[in-house]
Structure formats: C-alpha cells, structure tokens
Design a protein around this motif. Sequence first.
Motif: not given
Length: 187
Positions: A42-60
Amino acid sequence: MARGRKVNSNGERSKQLLLEKAIELFATHGYHQTKISDIVKAANLTQPTFYLYFESKDSLFNSLNAEFNEKLMTIFDTEDVHTNVSLSDLQTKLEQVLTFFTQHPLLTKVGFFEAMDAKVVKAAFTEQVKGYVEQFSHVNDAVLLSESLVGSLERLTYTCLLTGKYDAKQLADSLLTIYFAQAKQLA
C-alpha cells in the motif's frame, strides 16, 4: 560530518507513509488480517524498508497505540479532577475527546476498538470520567455511572460519530442529557 538520513528526507517520508498506510489497513481489516506485505504494498515500498523503521508488525501497531493513548490521556490530564468541577467541565472534556476521535477516525478505530490494550485505555478513561462524576453527581455508584457513560460513548463513537450522524458537540450534549438530565436542569 555526521552520516545518515536528513530530517524530512525520503527516509522520514517512507516511515510516515508506512504509518499512514498501516493505520488505514488496521482500521479497515484489523490487526490480524493485515500483513506487513499489505502495508509495504500500500505504501509502494519494500519489506527491507519496513524493517529499517520497525522491528515487526507488533512494534508498528504498538507505536500507533502509544500515540493514540498519549493523545487521549493528554486531554484529561490537563487539569486536576479533584478540584471543583462541574457538569460543564465534563461536557468540555467529552467534546475534546470526541473532537479528537473525529479528527483521527482511523487512529481511533485502531486505538479505541482494535488495540489489544483498548480495555486498559477505556478503564483509564473511565477513571478520569469518574473523577468528574464524583464531583457533581450524587449517585450511589459513580463507578457504574462512569462505566455506563464510557460504554455508551464507545458504542456511539462507532455508530454515530465516525459515521457523521453526530458531531462531537452534539454527541457530548446528548450523552450528558441522557445521563445527567436532572443535573443539567439545576445548572
């Protein structure tokens, strides 16, 4: 010279975009039905980008909940409810809470309805309301009255406020008229 991303760089925008899309998806589909892959798509980003900012879905999700809880409790923490308060003071606080809900409908759906600790938030909210009720109401059970008021507010937020049937002022006034009709007549 220090290295790293500048404030307001693409990195900061990416993190904000992930938060915005996560709120939308959690509010629409719920925590359990939303996957990290849905958020990054939905953000048009990659999963590695997600993990730069958040440890997990729980942390987000926990980050979003913390933001909601902090903003909600700040509304009540602005004054000591153990001083002389009136029904008008409670109405003002409820309007502020409902206005916050209106301004942040998706965050409200996540923090007030979807979050695992929503019961804790509602219990703290009920305690705040009880502090007001004890000041001006002569009911035998301020806890029961406060629990009922917050329960009604919860349901009506979902069915009337977030759907646009009522605005914050109308809903706060209606709730207080229902629960404190006699006190309103005396005021």
